[in-house]
Design an enzyme around this catalytic site. Structure first.
Site, mmCIF file in Angstrom:
data_model
loop_
_atom_site.group_PDB
_atom_site.id
_atom_site.type_symbol
_atom_site.label_atom_id
_atom_site.label_comp_id
_atom_site.label_asym_id
_atom_site.label_seq_id
_atom_site.Cartn_x
_atom_site.Cartn_y
_atom_site.Cartn_z
ATOM 1 N N LYS A 111 0.809 -1.170 -0.035
ATOM 2 C CA LYS A 111 0.071 -0.017 0.096
ATOM 3 C C LYS A 111 0.890 1.189 -0.213
ATOM 4 O O LYS A 111 0.258 2.277 -0.173
ATOM 5 C CB LYS A 111 -1.064 0.021 1.170
ATOM 6 N N LYS A 192 -6.791 -11.955 -7.067
ATOM 7 C CA LYS A 192 -7.830 -12.405 -6.508
ATOM 8 C C LYS A 192 -9.170 -11.266 -6.773
ATOM 9 O O LYS A 192 -8.818 -9.935 -7.079
ATOM 10 C CB LYS A 192 -7.524 -12.339 -5.066
ATOM 11 N N LYS A 195 -12.644 -5.701 -4.480
ATOM 12 C CA LYS A 195 -13.349 -4.471 -4.659
ATOM 13 C C LYS A 195 -12.425 -3.345 -4.937
ATOM 14 O O LYS A 195 -12.998 -2.328 -5.434
ATOM 15 C CB LYS A 195 -13.939 -4.236 -3.524
#
Ligand code: AMP
Ligand code: TRP
Length: 328
Positions: A111, A192, A195
């Site tokens: 991140k 994967k 969202k």
């Protein structure tokens, strides 16, 4: 009865991956365990959130928990920020963690990669997660593969506390489903389903209308063959669709192979779409009811009241052991 705790972030839409990999498991576990399920809003703000979007997402995830079958009469459902003990315990655990171990967390590395300024909250994210788990002395923590490293850190922090201040914490175990632990993207079976993918055609959101679901499945990537066979190494796209099929229709992979023998992908995809729609339609109807009835806030208030009893006691014990003067 052993205790289960898990949380899902209040950021973005929940997908069929969250449902199959996490929420369906929560629903099963509540039959045999004491369960605590929370919407983690304080973790969500470790990356910038618009206030209105954060409010909406928090309520939406909580309502989806209940719409998916988490029963407030069996499980405590609550919002992390409604129980201030999480923030307090998070600080106490931050002081027990080392910079080096936090720097090694792959979620933090991912991140923060390529950013000029990195929020300090993103760095201490795992100490708040450790607090979430240890506040309730949870035995089992159902999480996907990507959270295993955070759980390992939680175990290390629990052991560190026990070694310095005397045995207090139970060492929690992870719990991952055998099938469906990783539902992959519809457009790229090496990633994967998530969202946070900027391409909405890559995931099925739990609140996607039936026609959107049909369209996304009909356009899902397959391969140039025509055999419906489960073989994740050679046929990752078709195998992923088969896992989804198996979960939504309650058929085994073998039964699915037999059913579509010699038929190509067209019929398979069409019926898959109908099974996904049939799985999500009742959930969506219940969701709409919960959002419009106002019962959600009562459920969340009760959930927070129930869990606060446990959480507040843990914080008090921990502070006492660490040498804080207790108010008298
Ligand atoms: P996240 O969406 O990353 O906050 O994850 C919430 C929960 O859903 C975690 O327990 C994840 O492991 C699980 N989860 C998220 N995406 C998937 C997926 N594509 N397949 C299976 N489980 C998932
Ligand atoms: N970090 C978890 C995720 O992104 C969410 C989470 C926060 C969590 N606190 C937790 C999961 C405690 C399990 C237990 O999926």
């Amino acid at each position: 009865m052993s205790r289960v705790l898990s949380g899902i972030q209040a950021s973005g839409q929940l997908t069929l991956g969250n449902y199959i990999g996490a929420i369906q498991n929560f629903v099963k576990l509540q039959e045999s365990h004491e369960c605590f399920f929370m919407v983690v809003d304080m973790h969500a703000i470790t990356v910038p959130q618009e206030p209105e979007a954060l409010r909406e997402q928090t309520e939406s995830v909580a309502a989806l928990f209940i719409a998916a079958g988490i029963d407030p009469a069996k499980s405590s459902v609550f919002v992390q920020s409604h129980v201030p003990a999480h923030a307090e315990m998070g600080w106490l655990f931050t002081t027990l963690a080392y910079m080096g171990e936090l720097e090694r967390m792959t979620q933090y590395k991912d991140k923060s990669a390529g950013k000029d300024s990195i929020g300090a909250g993103l760095f201490v994210y795992p100490t708040l997660m450790a607090a979430d788990i240890l506040l309730y002395n949870a035995d089992l923590v159902p999480v996907g593969d990507d959270q295993k490293q955070h759980l390992e850190l939680t175990r290390d922090l629990a052991n560190r506390f026990n070694a310095r201040f005397g045995d207090y914490f139970n060492i929690p175990e992870g719990y991952t489903p055998k099938v469906g632990a990783r539902i992959m993207s519809l457009d790229d079976a090496s990633k994967k389903m998530s969202k946070s993918n900027p391409n909405p055609a890559s995931y099925i959101a739990l609140l996607d209308p039936p026609d959107v679901i049909r369209k996304k499945i009909s356009r899902a990537t397959t391969d140039s063959g025509r055999e419906v066979k489960f073989n994740p190494a050679e046929k990752p796209e078709v195998s992923n669709l088969m896992s989804i099929y198996s979960h939504c229709a309650g058929l085994t992979l073998q039964e699915i192979e037999d059913r579509y023998e010699g038929q190509g992908y067209g019929a398979f995809k069409k019926e898959l779409a109908e099974h996904v729609v049939a799985t999500l339609e009742p959930l969506q109807a219940r969701y709409a009811e919960i959002r419009s009835s106002g019962e959600l806030h009562d459920i969340l208030r009760q959930g927070a009241e129930q869990v606060s009893v446990v959480a507040n006691r843990t914080v008090r014990d921990v502070k006492e052991r660490m040498g804080f003067v207790m108010p008298r």
